[in-house]
Motif scaffolding. Structure first.
Motif, mmCIF file in Angstrom:
data_model
loop_
_atom_site.group_PDB
_atom_site.id
_atom_site.type_symbol
_atom_site.label_atom_id
_atom_site.label_comp_id
_atom_site.label_asym_id
_atom_site.label_seq_id
_atom_site.Cartn_x
_atom_site.Cartn_y
_atom_site.Cartn_z
ATOM 1 N N GLN A 76 0.826 -1.210 0.000
ATOM 2 C CA GLN A 76 0.000 0.000 0.000
ATOM 3 C C GLN A 76 0.858 1.257 0.000
ATOM 4 O OE1 GLN A 76 -0.784 -2.676 1.723
ATOM 5 N NE2 GLN A 76 -2.974 -3.093 1.501
ATOM 6 N N ALA A 77 2.025 1.184 0.638
ATOM 7 C CA ALA A 77 2.935 2.334 0.675
ATOM 8 C C ALA A 77 4.366 1.824 0.712
ATOM 9 C CB ALA A 77 2.652 3.214 1.888
ATOM 10 N N ILE A 78 5.262 2.638 0.163
ATOM 11 C CA ILE A 78 6.695 2.346 0.189
ATOM 12 C C ILE A 78 7.383 3.505 0.899
ATOM 13 C CG2 ILE A 78 8.773 1.987 -1.192
ATOM 14 C CD1 ILE A 78 7.001 0.888 -3.417
ATOM 15 N N ILE A 79 8.181 3.184 1.900
ATOM 16 C CA ILE A 79 8.963 4.189 2.618
ATOM 17 C C ILE A 79 10.410 4.045 2.165
ATOM 18 C CG2 ILE A 79 9.729 4.999 4.878
ATOM 19 C CD1 ILE A 79 7.169 3.718 6.038
ATOM 20 N N HIS A 80 10.936 5.087 1.564
ATOM 21 C CA HIS A 80 12.307 5.012 1.043
ATOM 22 C C HIS A 80 13.257 5.789 1.954
ATOM 23 C CE1 HIS A 80 15.721 4.622 -1.447
ATOM 24 N NE2 HIS A 80 15.651 5.817 -2.020
ATOM 25 N N LEU A 81 13.899 5.036 2.836
ATOM 26 C CA LEU A 81 14.905 5.592 3.749
ATOM 27 C C LEU A 81 16.320 5.251 3.324
ATOM 28 C CD1 LEU A 81 13.236 4.900 7.196
ATOM 29 C CD2 LEU A 81 14.383 7.036 6.636
ATOM 30 N N GLY A 82 16.473 4.243 2.484
ATOM 31 C CA GLY A 82 17.800 3.763 2.117
ATOM 32 C C GLY A 82 18.616 4.829 1.397
ATOM 33 N N ALA A 83 19.881 4.923 1.754
ATOM 34 C CA ALA A 83 20.795 5.880 1.115
ATOM 35 C C ALA A 83 22.217 5.492 1.482
ATOM 36 C CB ALA A 83 20.506 7.311 1.565
ATOM 37 N N ARG A 84 23.135 5.929 0.661
ATOM 38 C CA ARG A 84 24.559 5.753 0.982
ATOM 39 C C ARG A 84 25.082 7.074 1.540
ATOM 40 N NH1 ARG A 84 28.124 1.926 -0.623
ATOM 41 N NH2 ARG A 84 26.677 1.186 -2.243
ATOM 42 N N PHE A 85 25.601 7.036 2.768
ATOM 43 C CA PHE A 85 26.098 8.242 3.415
ATOM 44 C C PHE A 85 27.587 8.112 3.700
ATOM 45 C CE2 PHE A 85 27.389 10.268 7.419
ATOM 46 C CZ PHE A 85 27.251 11.594 7.042
ATOM 47 N N ALA A 86 28.338 9.117 3.310
ATOM 48 C CA ALA A 86 29.754 9.246 3.667
ATOM 49 C C ALA A 86 30.198 10.628 3.212
ATOM 50 C CB ALA A 86 30.615 8.172 3.000
ATOM 51 N N TRP A 87 31.107 11.236 3.956
ATOM 52 C CA TRP A 87 31.720 12.463 3.481
ATOM 53 C C TRP A 87 32.732 12.107 2.403
ATOM 54 C CZ3 TRP A 87 28.323 15.504 4.956
ATOM 55 C CH2 TRP A 87 27.876 15.641 6.270
ATOM 56 N N HIS A 95 25.663 8.716 -6.983
ATOM 57 C CA HIS A 95 24.575 8.754 -7.968
ATOM 58 C C HIS A 95 23.935 7.376 -8.122
ATOM 59 C CE1 HIS A 95 22.549 9.041 -11.885
ATOM 60 N NE2 HIS A 95 22.487 10.337 -11.665
ATOM 61 N N ARG A 96 24.753 6.347 -8.177
ATOM 62 C CA ARG A 96 24.212 4.996 -8.383
ATOM 63 C C ARG A 96 23.239 4.606 -7.270
ATOM 64 N NH1 ARG A 96 28.688 2.508 -8.663
ATOM 65 N NH2 ARG A 96 28.809 1.785 -6.508
ATOM 66 N N THR A 97 23.623 4.856 -6.018
ATOM 67 C CA THR A 97 22.766 4.440 -4.899
ATOM 68 C C THR A 97 21.659 5.450 -4.627
ATOM 69 O OG1 THR A 97 24.670 3.337 -3.875
ATOM 70 C CG2 THR A 97 22.745 3.749 -2.474
ATOM 71 N N ASN A 98 22.028 6.716 -4.500
ATOM 72 C CA ASN A 98 21.081 7.716 -3.999
ATOM 73 C C ASN A 98 20.165 8.295 -5.065
ATOM 74 O OD1 ASN A 98 22.285 7.269 -1.556
ATOM 75 N ND2 ASN A 98 23.536 9.110 -1.597
ATOM 76 N N VAL A 99 20.623 8.343 -6.300
ATOM 77 C CA VAL A 99 19.783 8.886 -7.378
ATOM 78 C C VAL A 99 19.121 7.750 -8.162
ATOM 79 C CG1 VAL A 99 19.678 10.361 -9.414
ATOM 80 C CG2 VAL A 99 21.239 10.933 -7.539
#
Length: 354
Positions: A76-87, A95-99
């Protein structure tokens, strides 16, 4: 209601799962379900949720179509929290992961007719900052993204690009999109539990370790915060509510300025709070010197989030009131986060020798 969530095993994701499993079944997208799911269930139970209502499907934001099975039942809903984080994240990886990963999640929601709750960031509401980076159009094709990545760094630029491209996809396809824009995440409002990867943890660590002789910026500069449990509750109602605003700014407008934040934390940690300020341009110049970011435990990209800009939260305030949600007092959240950090430091003698 069955909900699909990416990033379920992360700091925010665990709290969101704990909130939602009281009333809903959750399908978590995990790279290694066999090993990750049992641990996630334990963590959700420890946070007061119902871990047995969690199931998992193997998937990865870096894979075409997320690597999900073709016969996935429509959520019914998708929550998109996944992301690659690093300085200092390189553009291709970011771009590959986050975009590309975010666009794949949005396409999945469009195909199944699911609501998409997309987690972006509060700086998307800072128009002056966006203009300085070169983002002057809502059309992603009119933005020089190479310049944006050069100015903002891979992580922030990819999160900005992802949000703007997902908005464009939603507008072109009538996707039911709700964008939640979190500030920097503070600890749990009661326990203070804080993830060590969060920028607030680094700030507390610098203060406790004597690396903050001066407060970055000016008396007008602040680091907007949101308590992790309050953010999780907001995301939960964004996914399950009947009528939800298209954008929710998850930011406590009563967060004190940075010097005030440090004073609260210093009082809890038994340290002396910084009394003077170091202008951001001076600090940025210092951090361009080789080795200085690691020595100061501060990365140039992190300075973008310390801003004098204040934000209009009226729309989110009205939604919170409608849902019966109240923000916890931020001064208490900061103190609780500092107490948790202090205990963490005591429990890590190898990292923090006496």
């Amino acid at each position: 209601m069955t909900l699909l969530i990416t990033g379920a095993s992360g700091f925010i994701g665990r709290h969101v799962c704990a909130q939602l499993t009281h009333h809903h079944d959750i399908l978590a997208v995990l790279r290694q379900p066999d090993t990750q799911l049992p641990a996630l269930r334990q963590q959700v139970n420890a946070l007061g949720g119902q871990g047995e209502r969690l199931r998992a499907v193997q998937g990865d934001l870096d894979l075409p179509g997320l690597g999900l099975p073709e016969d996935l039942a429509p959520p019914q809903a998708i929550i998109h929290l996944g992301a690659r984080f690093a300085w200092e994240l390189d553009r291709e990886t970011a771009h590959r992961t986050n975009v590309a990963g975010s666009l794949a999640v949005a396409e999945l929601a469009r195909r199944h007719g699911s609501r998409l709750v997309f987690i972006s960031g509060f700086m998307l509401e800072n128009r002056e900052h966006l203009q300085r980076l070169g983002i002057t159009s809502d059309d992603p094709e009119q933005v020089d993204w190479q310049a944006v990545y050069r100015r903002a760094g891979g992580y922030e630029a990819s999160k900005l690009e992802a949000a703007i491209r997902v908005r464009a996809l939603a507008a072109a396809s009538n996707l039911d999109l709700v964008e939640v824009q979190p500030a920097t995440v503070a600890g749990h409002s009661h326990t203070g539990t804080l993830d060590t990867a969060q920028p607030l943890f680094a700030l507390l660590d610098n203060l406790a370790s004597g690396r903050l002789a001066m407060a970055p910026g000016s008396p007008q500069h602040w680091l907007p915060l949101v308590a992790v449990d309050h953010l999780a509750a907001l995301i939960a109602v964004a996914a399950t509510g009947d009528t939800v605003p298209q954008r929710l700014l998850a930011l406590d407008p009563d967060t004190p300025n940075l010097q005030g934040l440090l004073a609260i934390a210093a009082n809890t940690l038994g340290r002396r709070a910084p009394q003077r300020h170091l202008p951001i341009p001076v600090l940025a110049a210092l951090l361009r010197l080789p080795g200085m970011p690691r020595l100061m435990n501060t990365w140039p990209e992190a300075l973008h989030f310390i801003q004098p800009t204040r934000f209009d939260t009226a729309s989110t305030d009205a939604f919170l009131a409608q849902q019966g949600l109240t923000r916890p007092a931020m001064e208490a959240v900061i103190a609780a986060s500092a107490r948790w950090y202090q205990q963490y430091r005591r429990d890590q003698p190898d990292l923090y020798p006496a």
